[in-house]
Design a protein around this motif. Structure first.
Motif: not given
Length: 254
Positions: A21, A106, A108, A130
């Motif tokens: 992560e 966010t 990822t 993204s």
């Protein structure tokens, strides 16, 4: 014995299968859970909020996409700092749409390639973005390539961002905190101040001392320079007993 062997294999398999992560530290930085380092895009942000640092157009040069790491920006087509914009879509005719907000960045990780992606949601009309962060250690800290990959699915915009800062620990991360050494120095001088202030008050009002006698342990502080001098002389002088300058005599142990 075979039971123990199988248990070890299971533990090793679990450790190997754990997903990596990138834990968010800010809107433009995250820390890799495998301890490989921090990805920090802050050196690539614009110096002011009146413009985006990066702009790219689609293949037909019809729509433009402006992006700035870390903080929102004002765009000539209508996106503004007040909107907390991360990616702004410039449409023909001067219309602008937000393609994601800075505040909900966010991070990822693609488990196959270990590449990090940052996404932004809650744009105009459900738009989102993204960005694939591509590590290139050969680039300078302030250099980056911002590319548009396409719209897929509808109202979701995909980008590629290549830079040295996309590498773990590629660009230095400043967390703005005080270092442990600074804290120790502050505590030390704080205690010294309290010691002298409290000591002077006690000596003056409890013991009735006057002048330099109000200083706590005044005799020690008065002798301290001499003690420091003696210490330096002891350390740096030639330690020897008798003998000429060309030889050193040692005392025989009995």
């Amino acid at each position: 014995m075979w039971t123990h062997f199988v248990a070890v294999l299971v533990l090793v398999g679990r450790a190997a299968s754990q997903d990596v992560e990138c834990v968010r530290k800010s809107t433009c930085s995250c820390k890799m859970s495998d301890e490989s380092g921090v990805i920090n895009l802050s050196p690539l942000q614009a110096n002011n909020k009146d413009e985006a640092r990066f702009v790219v157009y689609d293949d037909h040069h019809k729509y433009g996409y402006a992006f700035n790491p870390c903080h929102a920006f004002n765009d000539e087509n209508g996106c503004s700092v007040d909107d907390d914009v991360a990616v702004c879509q410039r449409a023909p005719g001067g219309h602008a749409s937000i393609c994601g907000l800075q505040g909900n960045a966010t991070f990822t990780v693609d488990q196959a390639t270990k590449e990090v992606n940052v996404s932004f949601q809650q744009g105009t009309g459900g738009r989102s973005s993204s960005i694939k962060l591509v590590c290139n250690e050969a680039m300078n800290d302030s250099a980056a390539v911002w590319s548009f990959l396409g719209e897929n699915p509808r109202l979701h915009y995909n980008f590629r961002f290549e830079s040295k800062c996309c590498c773990p620990d590629g660009c230095p991360f400043e967390n703005g905190g005080i270092s442990a050494g600074s804290i120790l120095v502050i505590v030390f001088f704080g205690l010294i101040t309290v010691y002298f202030v409290a000591g002077i008050l006690v000596m003056k009002f409890k013991s009735g001392a006057q002048g330099k006698e109000m200083i706590p342990n005044v005799s020690f502080w008065a002798s301290l320079p001499g003690l420091v001098k003696d210490g330096f002389l002891f350390v740096f002088q030639k330690c020897r007993r008798g003998g000429s300058s060309g030889s050193v005599n040692y005392e025989t142990l009995q």
